[in-house]
Write an enzyme that holds these catalytic residues in place. Structure first.
Site, PDB file in Angstrom:
ATOM      1  CG  HIS A 170      42.198  29.667  39.573  1.00 26.06           C
ATOM      2  ND1 HIS A 170      43.387  29.311  39.455  1.00 26.06           N
ATOM      3  CD2 HIS A 170      41.907  30.725  39.284  1.00 26.06           C
ATOM      4  CE1 HIS A 170      43.891  30.496  39.056  1.00 26.06           C
ATOM      5  NE2 HIS A 170      43.115  31.406  38.940  1.00 26.06           N
ATOM      6  CG  HIS A 174      42.005  30.870  34.493  1.00 29.21           C
ATOM      7  ND1 HIS A 174      42.399  31.835  33.818  1.00 29.21           N
ATOM      8  CD2 HIS A 174      42.160  30.981  35.848  1.00 29.21           C
ATOM      9  CE1 HIS A 174      42.746  32.994  34.969  1.00 29.21           C
ATOM     10  NE2 HIS A 174      42.601  32.228  36.100  1.00 29.21           N
ATOM     11  CG  HIS A 201      41.569  36.370  39.423  1.00 28.00           C
ATOM     12  ND1 HIS A 201      41.276  36.287  38.256  1.00 28.00           N
ATOM     13  CD2 HIS A 201      42.160  35.272  39.794  1.00 28.00           C
ATOM     14  CE1 HIS A 201      41.501  35.106  37.676  1.00 28.00           C
ATOM     15  NE2 HIS A 201      42.359  34.512  38.398  1.00 28.00           N
ATOM     16  CD  GLU A 306      43.427  36.702  31.349  1.00 26.74           C
ATOM     17  OE1 GLU A 306      42.353  37.461  30.938  1.00 26.74           O
ATOM     18  OE2 GLU A 306      43.241  35.551  31.647  1.00 26.74           O
ATOM     19  CG  HIS A 321      47.710  37.649  35.509  1.00 25.27           C
ATOM     20  ND1 HIS A 321      47.166  36.655  34.520  1.00 25.27           N
ATOM     21  CD2 HIS A 321      47.489  37.087  36.703  1.00 25.27           C
ATOM     22  CE1 HIS A 321      46.716  35.691  35.155  1.00 25.27           C
ATOM     23  NE2 HIS A 321      47.067  35.709  36.543  1.00 25.27           N
ATOM     24  CG  HIS A 325      50.246  32.947  37.455  1.00 23.11           C
ATOM     25  ND1 HIS A 325      49.790  32.145  38.558  1.00 23.11           N
ATOM     26  CD2 HIS A 325      49.433  33.997  37.225  1.00 23.11           C
ATOM     27  CE1 HIS A 325      48.608  32.562  38.751  1.00 23.11           C
ATOM     28  NE2 HIS A 325      48.255  33.563  38.261  1.00 23.11           N
ATOM     29  CG  HIS A 361      45.630  36.961  41.418  1.00 25.28           C
ATOM     30  ND1 HIS A 361      45.322  37.591  40.619  1.00 25.28           N
ATOM     31  CD2 HIS A 361      46.362  36.079  41.098  1.00 25.28           C
ATOM     32  CE1 HIS A 361      45.476  36.605  39.336  1.00 25.28           C
ATOM     33  NE2 HIS A 361      45.885  35.898  39.713  1.00 25.28           N
TER      34      HIS A 361
HETATM   35 CU1  CUO Z   1      43.384  32.915  37.855  1.00 23.26          CU
HETATM   36 CU2  CUO Z   1      46.275  34.319  38.127  1.00 23.26          CU
HETATM   37  O1  CUO Z   1      44.687  34.116  37.099  1.00 23.26           O
HETATM   38  O2  CUO Z   1      45.431  32.929  38.234  1.00 23.26           O
END
Ligand code: CUO
Length: 631
Positions: A170, A174, A201, A306, A321, A325, A361
């Site tokens: 992950h 990113h 995701h 996002e 999104h 987080h 998610h």
């Molecule tokens: Cu990869 Cu919410 O984007 O974690």
């Protein structure tokens, strides 16, 4: 300069970052280009979901990316290492190394070795430290300590959520797809980035639900109501750059407004996105209406949700999104009253540990699904491959169509990330899922009379729901996980296609440790940091259960001449090792079909038999979990 020389100059910059002091060189002594970095203090947990952090990190990676040559890059990296926040340094340096042409073949060490404190429980690290003190002249190996107990039903899945390799995946994904990527500055396009954000995701959610069913648990509930009581989570991680624990969220806590964003903001953004989906239209920065349709819809929505630099209108649609987080990570100290560290949700290398990650998610995925549901289901014609019939498919292992899984042992070296004051190795022994290697055998009949090029698509999904009822295809498609996708030439007549599980287009093929990179193992022009992106090999298939859980293996052949983006005979692009979730470097996503095809759209067929066309087949397989394997 050879790749090996470059590699050996880069590696020391990633060592012992958890021990950096807070001293920064004065601005007057810094390279002019680095005058405007160093705002986020050392010791703070860097979050690439937080717009302020990301802004500074983007500035830094763009500077590093723009370095004149490799020497200049090293010079900037050395200064940046002395100046900026530790986590930000690693993020920006990795983005730059990954994308610079002169870093081809150069690899940044795995994130779990750079910051082991993001992966290994604090009590285990403390234990290792005590062992080093007691035995300074010996190599040390300690056992991974449990982070919870069975009183928490969700703890049953800790082995999965806290797995080193999926968290590394992950983090790396990113890096390959930074939210702030500006093609006009970086001179490289990221093809279908919004769609890939949705798809990667979505697949992580589907994989998690397969794992839940394997453990006799119900599929997850989405986190739709931003005012609900949250389940708790305690990560047992201590950030060594500050000495503070990652925040713990007790059961029953709710989200709270932060000074930079409120819950109401997020509800408003979500409403606007719902409206965009309903009206099939978004408003861009200039208030212009852009119609969303089959071709552009999911890519536009992915960027919007996002949200990334490509969002058509961040002011209006916000950053649903990313702030999700941040808010979740701060639920235990929303106003920063106690100077607590945020929770694991704030960082891409730790967020998968928290059950709320998947629920969050899933909520976003439901938004994307709302859009997908509004499209017509694929027609028989769109699904067919005239002249091609898949006669059968099977999985070959010791017992055919039964794949066994187990928990196996690995070791993680801590001493590159943490300075224990010893030259000896300090390792943690931990267990993680794995499966026996297997191969697919697919019998195909090409009745077209001439050779054909096919794209072979392989998916897996549980056959029954949590109560043992047969899953309806439209429900089952939400659990479908991609296992592989590849090109195959079919001669006229019958062909048996054989493919090994290790060659999967979903998984990463090699990953080198700090020590291997140091010794130059596998360091060559052809190795590329991009290749570090990919789902971990050992996590390709769900755990299954002791009895042998029934899954359906779906195999479909489509016309490669229609799917292929680069035209027949074109060389394969660089680093197309794990294209399904990571794309191919500097190239178009190598499949014209929508990601997740054919399961990305609604299935109206009453049962799966009615959905199938002759170029598809379904096979029951069992996945049997054998428990921990003795070494
Ligand atoms: Cu990869 Cu919410 O984007 O974690």
């Amino acid at each position: 300069m050879t790749v090996k020389e470059k590699q050996s100059r880069l590696l020391p910059l990633f060592k012992h970052l958890t021990s950096l002091t807070r001293d920064q060189p004065p601005v007057s002594q810094r390279d002019d280009r680095l005058k405007d970095v160093g705002h986020l203090p050392r010791g703070t947990l860097f979050s690439l979901f937080h717009s302020k952090h990301l802004e500074e990190a983007t500035h830094l990676y763009e500077i590093l990316y723009g370095a004149k040559d490799f020497d200049d890059l090293i010079h900037l990296l050395e200064q940046a290492r002395d100046t900026v926040n530790e986590g930000m340094f690693v993020y920006a340096a990795t983005v730059a190394v990954l994308h610079r042409d002169d870093c081809r073949g150069v690899t940044v060490p795995p994130i779990e070795e750079v910051f082991p404190d993001r992966f290994i429980p604090a009590e285990t690290i403390r234990h290792a430290d005590k062992e080093v003190t007691a035995h300074p002249d010996k190599d040390i190996v300690v056992e991974f300590e449990e982070t919870g107990n069975i009183l928490d039903p969700e703890y049953r899945l800790a082995y999965y959520r806290e797995d080193v390799s999926i968290n590394r995946h992950h983090w790396h994904w990113h890096i390959v797809y930074p939210a702030t990527w500006r093609p006009e500055v970086m001179h490289k396009e990221k093809d279908r980035k919004g769609e890939l954000f949705y798809y990667m995701h979505q697949q992580m959610c589907a994989r998690y639900d397969c794992e839940r069913l394997s453990n006799g648990m119900h599929r997850m509930y989405p986190f739709n109501n931003f005012h609900e009581d949250l389940e708790g989570y305690s990560p047992h991680l201590t950030s060594l750059i500050s000495g503070l624990n990652y925040g713990t969220r007790p059961d029953g806590l709710k989200l709270h407004d932060l000074h930079d964003v409120t819950i109401q903001d997020r509800e408003r953004w979500r409403e606007r996105i719902h409206n965009a989906i309903d009206l099939k239209m978004v408003h861009d920065h200039d208030g212009k209406e852009i119609a969303i349709h089959e071709e552009n819809g999911i890519d536009i929505l992915g960027a919007l949700v996002e949200s990334s630099y490509e969002s058509v209108n961040q002011g209006f649609y916000g950053s649903l999104h990313n702030w999700g987080h941040v808010l979740t990570a701060r639920a235990h100290d929303p106003e920063g009253k106690f100077y607590e560290n945020p929770g694991v949700m704030s960082d891409t290398s730790t967020s998968l540990r928290d059950p709320i990650f998947y629920r969050w998610h899933r909520t976003l995925d439901n938004l994307f699904q709302e859009y997908k549901e509004s499209l017509s289901p694929y027609t028989k014609e769109e699904l067919s491959f005239p002249g091609i019939e898949v006669l059968s498919a099977s999985v070959k292992t010791k017992t055919n169509n039964v794949i066994t899984t187990s928990m196996v042992e690995s070791e993680l070296e801590l001493s590159h990330g943490i300075n224990f004051g010893t030259d000896h190795s300090v390792k943690v022994k931990y267990h993680h899922p794995d499966h026996e290697p297997f191969s697919y055998h697919i019998n195909v009949s090409n009745n077209s009379g001439s050779p054909k090029h096919a794209t072979v698509r392989i998916f897996l999904a549980p056959k029954y729901d949590e109560l043992g009822n047969l899953l309806h295809p439209n429900e089952q498609r939400r659990f479908c996980i991609e296992l592989d996708k590849f090109h195959k030439e079919l001669n006229a007549g019958k062909t048996e296609i054989t493919r090994n599980s290790v060659d999967s287009s979903v998984t990463i093929s090699t990953l080198r440790t700090f020590n291997e990179l140091n010794d130059g193992v596998g360091v060559s022009e052809n190795a590329d940091e991009y290749c570090s992106c990919g789902w971990p090999k050992n996590m390709l298939i769900p755990r299954g259960n002791h009895k042998g859980m029934v899954f359906e293996l779906f195999v479909m052949l489509t016309d490669w001449e229609h799917d292929n983006v680069s035209g027949k005979g074109q060389e394969s692009p660089m680093c197309d090792d794990a294209v399904s979730y990571c794309g191919a470097k500097d190239s178009k996503y190598p499949d014209k079909k929508h990601m997740g095809f054919p399961f990305d759209r609604r299935i109206d067929a009453p049962d799966i038999e009615e959905f199938l066309t002759p170029n598809m087949t379904l096979t029951d397989i069992k996945i049997k979990f054998e428990g921990k394997k003795p070494k």
